[in-house]
Design a protein around this motif. Sequence first.
Motif, PDB file in Angstrom:
ATOM      1  N   GLN A  71     -12.439 -12.576  -0.421  1.00 21.58           N
ATOM      2  CA  GLN A  71     -11.574 -12.649  -1.591  1.00 21.58           C
ATOM      3  C   GLN A  71     -10.307 -11.812  -1.441  1.00 21.58           C
ATOM      4  OE1 GLN A  71     -12.502 -14.705  -4.356  1.00 21.58           O
ATOM      5  NE2 GLN A  71     -13.927 -15.354  -2.747  1.00 21.58           N
ATOM      6  N   PHE A  72     -10.442 -10.585  -0.968  1.00 22.20           N
ATOM      7  CA  PHE A  72      -9.280  -9.722  -0.789  1.00 22.20           C
ATOM      8  C   PHE A  72      -9.625  -8.534   0.102  1.00 22.20           C
ATOM      9  CE2 PHE A  72     -11.274  -8.477  -4.850  1.00 22.20           C
ATOM     10  CZ  PHE A  72     -11.514  -7.128  -4.657  1.00 22.20           C
ATOM     11  N   HIS A  73      -8.588  -7.827   0.535  1.00 25.47           N
ATOM     12  CA  HIS A  73      -8.735  -6.600   1.313  1.00 25.47           C
ATOM     13  C   HIS A  73      -8.286  -5.411   0.466  1.00 25.47           C
ATOM     14  CE1 HIS A  73      -9.026  -8.426   5.477  1.00 25.47           C
ATOM     15  NE2 HIS A  73      -8.536  -9.457   4.798  1.00 25.47           N
ATOM     16  N   ILE A  74      -8.953  -4.272   0.649  1.00 24.21           N
ATOM     17  CA  ILE A  74      -8.475  -2.993   0.125  1.00 24.21           C
ATOM     18  C   ILE A  74      -8.024  -2.176   1.331  1.00 24.21           C
ATOM     19  CG2 ILE A  74      -9.082  -0.868  -1.075  1.00 24.21           C
ATOM     20  CD1 ILE A  74      -8.991  -3.268  -2.910  1.00 24.21           C
ATOM     21  N   GLN A  75      -6.760  -1.792   1.356  1.00 26.79           N
ATOM     22  CA  GLN A  75      -6.202  -1.075   2.504  1.00 26.79           C
ATOM     23  C   GLN A  75      -5.763   0.327   2.105  1.00 26.79           C
ATOM     24  OE1 GLN A  75      -3.089  -3.845   3.817  1.00 26.79           O
ATOM     25  NE2 GLN A  75      -4.400  -4.391   5.531  1.00 26.79           N
ATOM     26  N   ALA A  76      -5.986   1.288   3.000  1.00 26.72           N
ATOM     27  CA  ALA A  76      -5.557   2.670   2.791  1.00 26.72           C
ATOM     28  C   ALA A  76      -4.195   2.881   3.447  1.00 26.72           C
ATOM     29  CB  ALA A  76      -6.577   3.625   3.394  1.00 26.72           C
ATOM     30  N   ARG A  77      -3.288   3.433   2.692  1.00 32.50           N
ATOM     31  CA  ARG A  77      -1.970   3.812   3.202  1.00 32.50           C
ATOM     32  C   ARG A  77      -1.721   5.280   2.857  1.00 32.50           C
ATOM     33  NH1 ARG A  77       0.957  -1.167   3.363  1.00 32.50           N
ATOM     34  NH2 ARG A  77      -0.538  -2.698   4.177  1.00 32.50           N
ATOM     35  N   LYS A  78      -0.603   5.824   3.308  1.00 24.09           N
ATOM     36  CA  LYS A  78      -0.280   7.217   3.008  1.00 24.09           C
ATOM     37  C   LYS A  78      -0.110   7.403   1.507  1.00 24.09           C
ATOM     38  CE  LYS A  78       1.962   8.269   7.430  1.00 24.09           C
ATOM     39  NZ  LYS A  78       3.221   8.694   8.092  1.00 24.09           N
ATOM     40  N   CYS A  79      -1.007   8.177   0.912  1.00 26.47           N
ATOM     41  CA  CYS A  79      -0.965   8.535  -0.512  1.00 26.47           C
ATOM     42  C   CYS A  79      -1.003   7.331  -1.451  1.00 26.47           C
ATOM     43  CB  CYS A  79       0.274   9.393  -0.812  1.00 26.47           C
ATOM     44  SG  CYS A  79       0.214  11.012  -0.031  1.00 26.47           S
ATOM     45  N   ARG A  80      -1.604   6.236  -1.015  1.00 26.67           N
ATOM     46  CA  ARG A  80      -1.752   5.092  -1.905  1.00 26.67           C
ATOM     47  C   ARG A  80      -2.818   4.146  -1.346  1.00 26.67           C
ATOM     48  NH1 ARG A  80       2.403   4.364   1.504  1.00 26.67           N
ATOM     49  NH2 ARG A  80       3.132   2.266   2.062  1.00 26.67           N
ATOM     50  N   THR A  81      -3.345   3.326  -2.243  1.00 26.05           N
ATOM     51  CA  THR A  81      -4.329   2.317  -1.869  1.00 26.05           C
ATOM     52  C   THR A  81      -3.785   0.956  -2.267  1.00 26.05           C
ATOM     53  OG1 THR A  81      -6.126   3.898  -2.255  1.00 26.05           O
ATOM     54  CG2 THR A  81      -6.726   1.580  -2.131  1.00 26.05           C
ATOM     55  N   ILE A  82      -3.945  -0.024  -1.363  1.00 26.60           N
ATOM     56  CA  ILE A  82      -3.337  -1.345  -1.521  1.00 26.60           C
ATOM     57  C   ILE A  82      -4.409  -2.411  -1.691  1.00 26.60           C
ATOM     58  CG2 ILE A  82      -1.785  -3.043  -0.447  1.00 26.60           C
ATOM     59  CD1 ILE A  82      -0.501  -0.316  -1.057  1.00 26.60           C
ATOM     60  N   ILE A  83      -4.169  -3.359  -2.582  1.00 24.58           N
ATOM     61  CA  ILE A  83      -4.974  -4.582  -2.608  1.00 24.58           C
ATOM     62  C   ILE A  83      -4.132  -5.682  -1.979  1.00 24.58           C
ATOM     63  CG2 ILE A  83      -4.264  -5.083  -5.011  1.00 24.58           C
ATOM     64  CD1 ILE A  83      -7.002  -6.568  -5.264  1.00 24.58           C
ATOM     65  N   TRP A  84      -4.699  -6.328  -0.964  1.00 24.05           N
ATOM     66  CA  TRP A  84      -3.977  -7.339  -0.180  1.00 24.05           C
ATOM     67  C   TRP A  84      -4.713  -8.671  -0.327  1.00 24.05           C
ATOM     68  CZ3 TRP A  84      -5.128  -8.437   5.530  1.00 24.05           C
ATOM     69  CH2 TRP A  84      -4.237  -9.409   6.021  1.00 24.05           C
ATOM     70  N   ILE A  85      -4.000  -9.677  -0.833  1.00 23.61           N
ATOM     71  CA  ILE A  85      -4.601 -10.998  -1.065  1.00 23.61           C
ATOM     72  C   ILE A  85      -3.753 -12.055  -0.349  1.00 23.61           C
ATOM     73  CG2 ILE A  85      -5.489 -12.615  -2.783  1.00 23.61           C
ATOM     74  CD1 ILE A  85      -5.430 -10.394  -4.829  1.00 23.61           C
ATOM     75  N   PRO A  86      -4.045 -12.338   0.923  1.00 23.98           N
ATOM     76  CA  PRO A  86      -3.314 -13.409   1.620  1.00 23.98           C
ATOM     77  C   PRO A  86      -3.458 -14.736   0.895  1.00 23.98           C
ATOM     78  CG  PRO A  86      -4.569 -12.070   3.165  1.00 23.98           C
ATOM     79  CD  PRO A  86      -5.013 -11.668   1.789  1.00 23.98           C
ATOM     80  N   TYR A  87      -2.561 -15.656   1.195  1.00 23.90           N
ATOM     81  CA  TYR A  87      -2.463 -16.916   0.443  1.00 23.90           C
ATOM     82  C   TYR A  87      -3.740 -17.737   0.448  1.00 23.90           C
ATOM     83  CZ  TYR A  87       2.526 -15.908   0.311  1.00 23.90           C
ATOM     84  OH  TYR A  87       3.727 -15.314   0.098  1.00 23.90           O
ATOM     85  N   ALA A  88      -4.543 -17.648   1.500  1.00 24.43           N
ATOM     86  CA  ALA A  88      -5.740 -18.481   1.586  1.00 24.43           C
ATOM     87  C   ALA A  88      -6.907 -17.914   0.775  1.00 24.43           C
ATOM     88  CB  ALA A  88      -6.163 -18.640   3.043  1.00 24.43           C
ATOM     89  N   TYR A  89      -6.743 -16.738   0.209  1.00 30.22           N
ATOM     90  CA  TYR A  89      -7.850 -16.076  -0.468  1.00 30.22           C
ATOM     91  C   TYR A  89      -7.782 -16.320  -1.976  1.00 30.22           C
ATOM     92  CZ  TYR A  89      -8.298 -13.755   4.078  1.00 30.22           C
ATOM     93  OH  TYR A  89      -8.420 -13.498   5.419  1.00 30.22           O
ATOM     94  N   SER A  90      -8.116 -15.311  -2.776  1.00 29.78           N
ATOM     95  CA  SER A  90      -8.262 -15.492  -4.223  1.00 29.78           C
ATOM     96  C   SER A  90      -6.917 -15.579  -4.927  1.00 29.78           C
ATOM     97  CB  SER A  90      -9.084 -14.339  -4.800  1.00 29.78           C
ATOM     98  OG  SER A  90      -9.279 -14.496  -6.177  1.00 29.78           O
ATOM     99  N   ARG A  91      -6.398 -16.786  -5.048  1.00 30.65           N
ATOM    100  CA  ARG A  91      -5.091 -16.975  -5.678  1.00 30.65           C
ATOM    101  C   ARG A  91      -5.133 -16.742  -7.189  1.00 30.65           C
ATOM    102  NH1 ARG A  91      -2.196 -15.126  -2.969  1.00 30.65           N
ATOM    103  NH2 ARG A  91      -0.480 -15.910  -4.206  1.00 30.65           N
TER     104      ARG A  91
END
Length: 221
Positions: A71-91
């Motif tokens: 459905q989606f990715h949760i990514q760790a970045r410097k001092c923040r957390t990202i939710i990443w939803i590529p087009y083929a996933y949960s639109r």
Amino acid sequence: MKKSYGNIHYCAFFFDRVLSKSARSSIDGVAAFRIASRLLKELDALQEKNSLVTLSFATDSLRVYFCGQLQFHIQARKCRTIIWIPYAYSRALAKEIQRRPQLFPSEMATISWVLSEQGVNWLLNYLWSRWKPSSSDGSPEKTTHSRHIPGDVRQAVLSEFLASGRWCPGVAGMTKRHKVSEAMRIEFDHILPHSVGGSNSYRNVQVLCSDCNQLKRATAS
């Protein structure tokens, strides 16, 4: 034991990325850590309560599956957390997030957003309300033990399946071992069927593509 260590390792790596050196202040780092730790804890609770939800750590993200599909990715970045939803996933989820820019500042237009504390609240409420447990959860069992596969077992088995290159072992004598595309649904299977006493342990659970699992159920004696 190997898989438990692996999950701990990836979790530590995730937080290390959140807290990595940045031009941002230490206060930002503490706030980001609080958001990330709460999100991972709540997603783990969702996985444990709902057999349709499974998590899997990758080197750069936490992948969240529902009904056997990413459905989606949760990514760790410097001092923040990202939710990443590529087009083929949960639109559907992506569209809901896009409607709330005050909760989800854009990281990359239309596919990834920064998770604020309020954004995490909204996301968790959305997932708990929309991702309903399977109808079999909590129903009477014919055998003496539940057929519910614990979240940590599903997570370990899924991680192994992904690390192997997404190979379905097939059904002995009927289908051969084959690659499973990301578009195909996957399911968790008791190698020794639950109906004849098969356990929910890591050693007795595997990932099958939905077609093979359906075939195995249909031909079970």
